[in-house]
Design an enzyme around this catalytic site. Structure first.
Site, PDB file in Angstrom:
ATOM      1  N   GLU A  53     -15.409 -24.307  -2.599  1.00  0.00           N
ATOM      2  CA  GLU A  53     -16.374 -23.508  -1.847  1.00  0.00           C
ATOM      3  C   GLU A  53     -15.844 -22.093  -1.649  1.00  0.00           C
ATOM      4  O   GLU A  53     -14.759 -21.897  -1.108  1.00  0.00           O
ATOM      5  CB  GLU A  53     -16.666 -24.150  -0.486  1.00  0.00           C
ATOM      6  CG  GLU A  53     -17.663 -23.386   0.359  1.00  0.00           C
ATOM      7  CD  GLU A  53     -18.959 -23.078  -0.377  1.00  0.00           C
ATOM      8  OE1 GLU A  53     -19.253 -21.882  -0.569  1.00  0.00           O
ATOM      9  OE2 GLU A  53     -19.665 -24.022  -0.778  1.00  0.00           O
ATOM     10  N   THR A 111     -24.123 -24.718  -6.882  1.00  0.00           N
ATOM     11  CA  THR A 111     -23.920 -23.421  -6.226  1.00  0.00           C
ATOM     12  C   THR A 111     -25.128 -22.916  -5.457  1.00  0.00           C
ATOM     13  O   THR A 111     -25.067 -21.869  -4.810  1.00  0.00           O
ATOM     14  CB  THR A 111     -23.502 -22.372  -7.272  1.00  0.00           C
ATOM     15  OG1 THR A 111     -24.367 -22.470  -8.412  1.00  0.00           O
ATOM     16  CG2 THR A 111     -22.071 -22.609  -7.715  1.00  0.00           C
ATOM     17  N   GLY A 112     -26.265 -23.611  -5.530  1.00  0.00           N
ATOM     18  CA  GLY A 112     -27.390 -23.278  -4.672  1.00  0.00           C
ATOM     19  C   GLY A 112     -28.134 -22.018  -5.060  1.00  0.00           C
ATOM     20  O   GLY A 112     -28.209 -21.648  -6.242  1.00  0.00           O
ATOM     21  N   GLY A 132     -45.545 -19.354   1.691  1.00  0.00           N
ATOM     22  CA  GLY A 132     -45.076 -20.697   1.392  1.00  0.00           C
ATOM     23  C   GLY A 132     -44.367 -21.307   2.589  1.00  0.00           C
ATOM     24  O   GLY A 132     -44.589 -20.913   3.740  1.00  0.00           O
ATOM     25  N   TYR A 133     -43.486 -22.268   2.324  1.00  0.00           N
ATOM     26  CA  TYR A 133     -42.785 -22.957   3.402  1.00  0.00           C
ATOM     27  C   TYR A 133     -42.069 -21.982   4.337  1.00  0.00           C
ATOM     28  O   TYR A 133     -42.196 -22.066   5.565  1.00  0.00           O
ATOM     29  CB  TYR A 133     -41.735 -23.916   2.822  1.00  0.00           C
ATOM     30  CG  TYR A 133     -42.272 -25.059   2.019  1.00  0.00           C
ATOM     31  CD1 TYR A 133     -42.462 -26.308   2.602  1.00  0.00           C
ATOM     32  CD2 TYR A 133     -42.564 -24.928   0.669  1.00  0.00           C
ATOM     33  CE1 TYR A 133     -42.938 -27.381   1.875  1.00  0.00           C
ATOM     34  CE2 TYR A 133     -43.051 -25.979  -0.080  1.00  0.00           C
ATOM     35  CZ  TYR A 133     -43.236 -27.210   0.531  1.00  0.00           C
ATOM     36  OH  TYR A 133     -43.722 -28.263  -0.189  1.00  0.00           O
ATOM     37  N   LEU A 171     -44.494 -19.646   6.336  1.00  0.00           N
ATOM     38  CA  LEU A 171     -45.251 -20.389   7.347  1.00  0.00           C
ATOM     39  C   LEU A 171     -44.390 -20.752   8.553  1.00  0.00           C
ATOM     40  O   LEU A 171     -44.821 -20.619   9.703  1.00  0.00           O
ATOM     41  CB  LEU A 171     -45.824 -21.664   6.734  1.00  0.00           C
ATOM     42  CG  LEU A 171     -47.192 -21.578   6.055  1.00  0.00           C
ATOM     43  CD1 LEU A 171     -47.577 -22.937   5.501  1.00  0.00           C
ATOM     44  CD2 LEU A 171     -48.251 -21.089   7.030  1.00  0.00           C
ATOM     45  N   HIS A 183     -47.551 -51.137  17.263  1.00  0.00           N
ATOM     46  CA  HIS A 183     -48.686 -50.493  17.926  1.00  0.00           C
ATOM     47  C   HIS A 183     -48.328 -50.232  19.391  1.00  0.00           C
ATOM     48  O   HIS A 183     -47.743 -51.096  20.042  1.00  0.00           O
ATOM     49  CB  HIS A 183     -49.920 -51.401  17.862  1.00  0.00           C
ATOM     50  CG  HIS A 183     -51.084 -50.871  18.639  1.00  0.00           C
ATOM     51  ND1 HIS A 183     -51.874 -49.847  18.164  1.00  0.00           N
ATOM     52  CD2 HIS A 183     -51.580 -51.207  19.857  1.00  0.00           C
ATOM     53  CE1 HIS A 183     -52.823 -49.587  19.050  1.00  0.00           C
ATOM     54  NE2 HIS A 183     -52.660 -50.411  20.089  1.00  0.00           N
TER      55      HIS A 183
END
Length: 571
Positions: free
Chosen positions: A119, A226-227, A265-266, A269, A541
């Site tokens: 990392e 690595t994103g 988009g996500y 929003l 329920h």
């Protein structure tokens, strides 16, 4: 997800941890520390481990000084393990310690692999530090603010609440503290299981060879994880103060009176939910002709009626933000809009701030892919269905895989983790192909939106090509007792399926806790369950889960497609 997991061994053992807590030990049962985090493990993770892992865990945990063997303080490789077959330093090296890399690392240890993770920034990657984790902290605040501000909603419960307010810095601290806590959990879980955490930027030098810093190591298999980073279109000047990406917005350094959000988009929003709850006015700038273009159209239309229209939000669709200039010298942020099709000038906006939410770009530069003849495609590393990297000649690169945002198949943290687990299955001898249509997605607005599988237009296109019919079933939250008890009856669940055989093609939910409800459908798709199999399942329920129960029960599958019901087992 936190768990205590009982791992069965052939003989009793006592495992010592560095924090001096003694873990398990009766009747040959080893109890995992409660602090360990397991991302995306399937049921195989809970089966008994083989004796080789037993030996490895015992060796790692029961060193003379009661310290778990992992990376040293300077990130040097551990030397406690014996030499591996083939002379490699590790069985598996993962470049990138985000959620995808973390999931792969934990599953690799479970499979008995000597594992290292490299990392160059901080453990947790985008999701934990600059994405889904801190954003959920902000959304938790916005949800409570929105409820407290809704006087009519509170009165319906017989409650009287004074005007709600907030402390901006305390809200920001909540998000930052959550990210720090989860980052620590991920780090500790890997160290506790003996994963070497190596600090530096990872570069592939050649087949089965990786460099980080000035150190070169070898591994039988390598995973690139690595994103991604925020994608900023040309012409937009980001100053990190008045023109920002989601990375900056999550710090919540200020709450503007009026903010433009480029992209609906996500990401866009969710931030509109946060900013409007905290008092901002929002203007969406969307290149396509409709808001929320990635959602099922029917769900998107309902969501717009609930999430956009009643709030202090306006929007421009079918336009590009061709140029955005940060606020300076007393002037506001300037946004120049052009027609998305003709490229003709349309309008100019003057706002207090602009958030660029146009998606994310893979972080793959500097990986040394040229050393193995791999060419990225729009920055993404090309892979096959098993996540194995493909070189410039179309050939598979032996022992090299790429997961998560870096391959572009599905840019979701839990998809990255699932891909990483799938790769580990492959390298340990079990062929595994991940069904991406079974992976759910969610938008954590108030109410939430979730989905899995195909949208209705996608399903109709597939049906036309392959020559079958589709049917639609729907249920409303207004018919659900638990939703009505919460005065949250606004919502819809939608099922897209094949009436000839009961195959589930897609499920879309808009409503309270939609992100939690979607998993019954996603697991059904993953397991290949048909509607006629699961419509007999029993739900408590009154619960929100009955929305999904009614959804499946309302589907009309042809009688000749019915599966036999299993014989009941006597209690």
């Amino acid at each position: 997800m936190q768990s205590s997991i009982s791992l069965s061994f052939s003989s009793p053992s006592t495992i010592c941890r560095s924090d001096c807590s003694t873990a398990a030990v009766a009747n040959g049962s080893f109890l995992m520390p409660r602090s360990l985090r397991f991302c995306g493990l399937r049921k195989e993770a809970f089966k008994s481990l083989n004796s080789s892992l037993h030996i490895r865990l015992t060796r790692l945990c029961c060193s003379n000084n009661n310290r778990i063997s992992a990376s040293s303080a300077n990130g040097a490789p551990s030397s406690s393990s014996s030499s591996l077959k083939g002379g490699f330093d590790y069985d598996l090296v993962i470049i990138g310690a985000g959620v995808g890399g973390h999931g792969a690392a934990l599953h690799a240890v479970e499979k008995g692999l000597k594992t290292a993770i490299i990392e160059g920034d901080v453990v947790g990657g985008t999701c934990v530090n600059r994405g889904c984790v801190p954003s959920k902290a902000l959304l938790a605040v916005s949800g409570r603010m929105r409820e407290l501000q809704n006087e009519q909603h509170m009165k319906s419960f017989g409650l009287q609440v004074a005007a709600a307010g907030y402390d901006r810095q305390a809200v920001a601290d909540h998000a930052n503290n959550l990210a720090s806590k989860i980052r620590g959990n991920l780090t500790n879980s890997m160290k506790a299981l003996g994963v070497d955490i190596l600090t530096g930027f990872g570069t592939v030098l050649g087949p089965q060879k990786v460099k980080y810093g000035d150190t070169v190591i070898t591994a039988k298999d390598i995973i690139i994880a690595t994103g991604s980073v925020p994608s900023v279109p040309k012409g937009i000047e980001v100053d990190g103060k008045t023109v920002i990406t989601s990375d900056h917005a999550l710090k919540l350094e200020f709450v503007p009176n009026w903010i433009a959000i480029v992209g609906s988009g996500y990401i866009g929003l969710e931030f509109s939910d946060v900013y409007t709850a905290l008092g901002s006015e929002v203007t969406f700038v969307e290149a396509l002709d409709q808001l929320m273009p990635g959602f099922d159209p029917e769900i998107g239309k309902l969501a717009q009626r609930v999430l956009i229209n009643p709030r202090k939000i306006d929007y421009h669709t079918g336009v590009f933000a061709s140029k955005i200039t940060p606020a300076r010298d007393g002037k506001p942020v300037l946004i120049e809009l052009i027609d998305a099709k003709t490229k003709e000038p349309k309008d100019t906006l003057e706002v207090d701030a602009a958030l660029i939410a146009t998606g994310r770009a893979p972080f793959t530069q500097g990986l040394g892919l040229e050393n193995i003849n791999v060419q990225t495609q729009r920055g993404f590393v090309p892979v096959d269905e098993r996540m194995q990297v493909i070189d410039a000649n179309g050939e598979l690169v032996p022992h090299l895989y790429c997961i998560g945002d870096a391959n572009g198949k599905m840019m979701l943290a839990h998809a990255a983790s699932a891909q990483g687990i799938s790769v580990v299955e492959q390298v340990t001898g079990k062929d595994h192909i991940l069904n991406h249509l079974s992976i759910p997605a969610a938008c954590f607005t108030h109410p939430e939106i979730s989905m899995v599988g195909l949208t209705e237009p996608q399903a109709r296109e597939k049906a036309e090509k392959e020559g079958f019919e589709i049917s639609i079933a729907k249920t409303s939250f207004k018919a659900n007792t638990k939703a009505l008890a919460e005065n949250e009856g606004e919502g819809l669940a939608k099922l897209i399926y094949r009436p000839d055989n009961g195959e589930i093609l897609g499920v879309h939910i808009f409503g309270m806790h939609a992100a939690d409800l979607i998993h019954e459908a996603s697991n059904a798709i993953a397991l290949g369950s048909r509607i006629q199999d699961i419509k007999y399942a029993v739900h408590a329920h009154p619960t929100l889960s009955e929305v999904i129960d009614e959804l499946f029960k309302s589907a009309k599958v042809k009688t000749n497609a019915s599966s036999p019901i299993a014989e009941p087992v006597a209690a």
